[in-house]
Enzyme design. Structure first.
Site, PDB file in Angstrom:
ATOM      1  N   HIS A  54     -66.121  -6.954 -17.203  1.00 16.12           N
ATOM      2  CA  HIS A  54     -67.039  -6.312 -16.262  1.00 16.12           C
ATOM      3  C   HIS A  54     -67.877  -5.279 -17.000  1.00 16.12           C
ATOM      4  O   HIS A  54     -67.405  -4.624 -17.939  1.00 16.12           O
ATOM      5  CB  HIS A  54     -66.270  -5.652 -15.127  1.00 16.12           C
ATOM      6  CG  HIS A  54     -65.592  -6.616 -14.216  1.00 16.12           C
ATOM      7  ND1 HIS A  54     -65.214  -6.296 -12.938  1.00 16.12           N
ATOM      8  CD2 HIS A  54     -65.211  -7.917 -14.397  1.00 16.12           C
ATOM      9  CE1 HIS A  54     -64.648  -7.343 -12.369  1.00 16.12           C
ATOM     10  NE2 HIS A  54     -64.624  -8.333 -13.243  1.00 16.12           N
ATOM     11  N   GLU A  56     -68.749  -2.315 -16.294  1.00 15.94           N
ATOM     12  CA  GLU A  56     -68.166  -0.976 -16.330  1.00 15.94           C
ATOM     13  C   GLU A  56     -67.151  -0.836 -17.456  1.00 15.94           C
ATOM     14  O   GLU A  56     -67.148   0.145 -18.198  1.00 15.94           O
ATOM     15  CB  GLU A  56     -67.471  -0.633 -15.006  1.00 15.94           C
ATOM     16  CG  GLU A  56     -68.379  -0.638 -13.807  1.00 15.94           C
ATOM     17  CD  GLU A  56     -68.369  -1.968 -13.058  1.00 15.94           C
ATOM     18  OE1 GLU A  56     -68.498  -3.042 -13.706  1.00 15.94           O
ATOM     19  OE2 GLU A  56     -68.259  -1.946 -11.827  1.00 15.94           O
TER      20      GLU A  56
END
Length: 150
Positions: A54, A56
């Site tokens: 991901h 993030e």
């Protein structure tokens, strides 16, 4: 007041780049206490077959390396979509000061819907959370991406 849009525009650029690679268009940017960008990333799940790829997490890893600490105290993160529970927990573990995100994730969000990680009694760190930053643009990117795949 600080203009946070430049960082979200960079996150949107990362999301667009992810879409061009066939990844779900989500981008993230980690900004240091001095306002400098420490890391910027887009999703990278499909290419390397990595369910943890991901935006993030990729940005947090790089920012921690550059910051020289696993704790990103005083740092902020900008994400085009509300983080999932996994990413929200990573944000808490990294001790990130503020989370700014674009669109709500009604299916998999971990902040305002779903698990609501920062509301849990067992969460040791809770960043300040600001949603809706360039929300329409972030949501449109996702709609366009999935419409093209149907």
């Amino acid at each position: 007041m600080i203009d946070h849009f430049p960082h979200m525009h960079l996150a949107l650029d990362e999301a667009r780049a992810a879409a061009r690679r066939g990844e779900v268009p989500i981008g993230a940017v980690v900004v240091g206490p001095d306002g400098d960008v420490l890391a910027a990333a887009g999703n990278d799940v499909v290419g390397p077959h990595d369910p943890t790829g991901h935006a993030e997490l990729i940005a947090i890893r790089e920012a921690a390396r550059r910051f020289g600490s696993e704790r990103l105290e005083g740092c902020d993160i900008y994400v085009t979509l509300e983080p999932c529970a996994m990413c929200a927990q990573a944000i808490a573990f990294a001790r990130i000061r503020r989370l700014y995100y674009g669109a709500d994730d009604v299916k998999g969000g971990g902040v305002t819907v779903g698990a609501r990680i920062f509301s849990q009694r067992t969460t040791h760190h809770r960043p300040e959370v600001y949603g809706g930053i360039l929300e329409a643009e972030a949501a449109q990117l996702l709609r366009d991406f999935f419409r093209e795949r149907r």
